[in-house]
Design a protein around this motif. Sequence first.
Motif, PDB file in Angstrom:
ATOM      1  N   LEU A 148       0.722  -0.916  -0.072  1.00 18.58           N
ATOM      2  CA  LEU A 148       0.695  -0.017  -0.434  1.00 18.58           C
ATOM      3  C   LEU A 148       0.624   1.432   0.239  1.00 18.58           C
ATOM      4  O   LEU A 148       1.526   0.863   0.413  1.00 18.58           O
ATOM      5  N   ALA A 149       0.713   2.260  -0.793  1.00 18.12           N
ATOM      6  CA  ALA A 149       1.695   3.254  -0.393  1.00 18.12           C
ATOM      7  C   ALA A 149       0.980   4.189  -1.043  1.00 18.12           C
ATOM      8  O   ALA A 149      -0.370   4.436  -1.601  1.00 18.12           O
ATOM      9  N   LEU A 150       1.202   5.357  -0.039  1.00 15.93           N
ATOM     10  CA  LEU A 150       0.752   6.711   0.370  1.00 15.93           C
ATOM     11  C   LEU A 150       1.516   7.811   0.020  1.00 15.93           C
ATOM     12  O   LEU A 150       3.129   7.758  -0.063  1.00 15.93           O
ATOM     13  N   PHE A 151       0.541   8.606  -1.271  1.00 17.19           N
ATOM     14  CA  PHE A 151       1.191   9.871  -1.790  1.00 17.19           C
ATOM     15  C   PHE A 151       1.131  10.948  -1.092  1.00 17.19           C
ATOM     16  O   PHE A 151      -0.138  11.004  -0.687  1.00 17.19           O
ATOM     17  N   GLY A 152       1.475  11.676  -1.022  1.00 16.78           N
ATOM     18  CA  GLY A 152       1.065  13.250  -0.121  1.00 16.78           C
ATOM     19  C   GLY A 152       1.335  14.264  -0.901  1.00 16.78           C
ATOM     20  O   GLY A 152       2.565  14.713  -1.668  1.00 16.78           O
ATOM     21  N   PHE A 153       0.709  15.671  -1.391  1.00 16.19           N
ATOM     22  CA  PHE A 153       0.923  16.673  -1.821  1.00 16.19           C
ATOM     23  C   PHE A 153       0.095  18.093  -1.258  1.00 16.19           C
ATOM     24  O   PHE A 153      -1.194  17.622  -0.404  1.00 16.19           O
ATOM     25  N   HIS A 154       1.173  19.197  -1.835  1.00 12.08           N
ATOM     26  CA  HIS A 154       1.016  20.564  -1.058  1.00 12.08           C
ATOM     27  C   HIS A 154      -0.766  20.960  -1.435  1.00 12.08           C
ATOM     28  O   HIS A 154      -1.070  21.341  -0.388  1.00 12.08           O
ATOM     29  N   ARG A 191      -2.261  17.022  -6.363  1.00 11.98           N
ATOM     30  CA  ARG A 191      -2.768  15.414  -7.089  1.00 11.98           C
ATOM     31  C   ARG A 191      -3.384  15.711  -7.782  1.00 11.98           C
ATOM     32  O   ARG A 191      -3.687  13.967  -8.486  1.00 11.98           O
ATOM     33  N   ASP A 192      -4.153  15.984  -8.608  1.00  7.20           N
ATOM     34  CA  ASP A 192      -4.479  16.052  -9.960  1.00  7.20           C
ATOM     35  C   ASP A 192      -3.186  15.369 -11.269  1.00  7.20           C
ATOM     36  O   ASP A 192      -4.357  14.604 -12.054  1.00  7.20           O
ATOM     37  N   LEU A 193      -2.812  16.503 -11.190  1.00  6.32           N
ATOM     38  CA  LEU A 193      -1.813  16.550 -12.134  1.00  6.32           C
ATOM     39  C   LEU A 193      -1.337  15.012 -12.014  1.00  6.32           C
ATOM     40  O   LEU A 193      -0.418  14.010 -13.122  1.00  6.32           O
ATOM     41  N   PHE A 194      -0.804  15.315 -10.461  1.00  3.56           N
ATOM     42  CA  PHE A 194       0.055  13.028  -9.950  1.00  3.56           C
ATOM     43  C   PHE A 194      -1.760  11.844 -11.411  1.00  3.56           C
ATOM     44  O   PHE A 194      -0.768  11.645 -11.720  1.00  3.56           O
ATOM     45  N   LEU A 195      -2.353  11.972 -10.872  1.00  6.42           N
ATOM     46  CA  LEU A 195      -3.677  11.039 -10.727  1.00  6.42           C
ATOM     47  C   LEU A 195      -3.519  11.294 -12.971  1.00  6.42           C
ATOM     48  O   LEU A 195      -3.437   9.947 -13.207  1.00  6.42           O
ATOM     49  N   LEU A 196      -3.515  12.306 -13.452  1.00  7.33           N
ATOM     50  CA  LEU A 196      -2.959  12.475 -14.526  1.00  7.33           C
ATOM     51  C   LEU A 196      -2.007  11.734 -15.419  1.00  7.33           C
ATOM     52  O   LEU A 196      -1.879  11.336 -15.454  1.00  7.33           O
ATOM     53  N   LEU A 197      -0.760  11.751 -14.371  1.00  7.09           N
ATOM     54  CA  LEU A 197       0.370  11.643 -15.518  1.00  7.09           C
ATOM     55  C   LEU A 197       0.262  10.420 -14.506  1.00  7.09           C
ATOM     56  O   LEU A 197       0.836   9.790 -15.798  1.00  7.09           O
ATOM     57  N   ILE A 198       0.078   9.668 -13.421  1.00  8.64           N
ATOM     58  CA  ILE A 198       0.047   7.624 -13.690  1.00  8.64           C
ATOM     59  C   ILE A 198      -0.981   7.496 -15.054  1.00  8.64           C
ATOM     60  O   ILE A 198      -1.065   6.292 -15.317  1.00  8.64           O
ATOM     61  N   GLY A 199      -1.658   7.793 -15.605  1.00  4.37           N
ATOM     62  CA  GLY A 199      -3.180   7.304 -16.150  1.00  4.37           C
ATOM     63  C   GLY A 199      -2.216   7.712 -18.247  1.00  4.37           C
ATOM     64  O   GLY A 199      -2.701   6.784 -18.404  1.00  4.37           O
ATOM     65  N   VAL A 200      -1.015   8.117 -17.963  1.00  2.00           N
ATOM     66  CA  VAL A 200      -0.311   7.826 -19.054  1.00  2.00           C
ATOM     67  C   VAL A 200       1.201   6.344 -18.809  1.00  2.00           C
ATOM     68  O   VAL A 200       1.378   6.444 -18.303  1.00  2.00           O
TER      69      VAL A 200
END
Length: 194
Positions: A55-61, A66-75
């Motif tokens: 289980l990996a937890l990622f934190g964002f300021h 966070r929204d951009l992270f979710l888009l990036l991992i969709g690539v």
Amino acid sequence: MAGDVAVRRPDHVVVETASGVGYRLAVSSETLRHVPAIGRPVSLHAHLIVRDDALALFGFHAEEERDLFLLLIGVQGVGPKVAQAVLGGGTPRELVAAIAAGDAARFQAVPGIGKRIAERIVVELREKVGGADWGADAGGGTIEVHRGDDPRLLARDGLVELGWSLAEAEDLLRHAEGETAEELLAHALRGAHR
């Protein structure tokens, strides 16, 4: 996720909640800049990725990060670690502007990203980020980019073609003056030989 900073490392932080439980969150260097010293309170937006073995937890300021992270991992070809490295390259607004401008070279400069993945990020995300308001982290406003006609991008690409790294090219252009790519390039080259 809110609590006190218990551990602060280059790639992660541990946030101890009021219940006394510590959560390890992987963070980008951009988020780490906003994390206070150990013992101080912090609030981060979190995202959990569930895998067979972890289980990996990622934190964002910022929520935009966070929204951009979710888009990036969709690539295709971009995993969470590479996405975090991309996010360390600037604010969400700067990264979205680079995507909108078709600036694949900016993403190629990130360790772990080659030309193909950088181009895929730009192609797959350009439509997705175009209509969103990514200005909350940088004072508001929408991003307006006209592909192919940004003289600074053209001058920077010219310097890279001449052998400078992306960071060196951006540094040379930081104080360059001129209206066209040619003027900017000439000014940057004069400054490089001082």
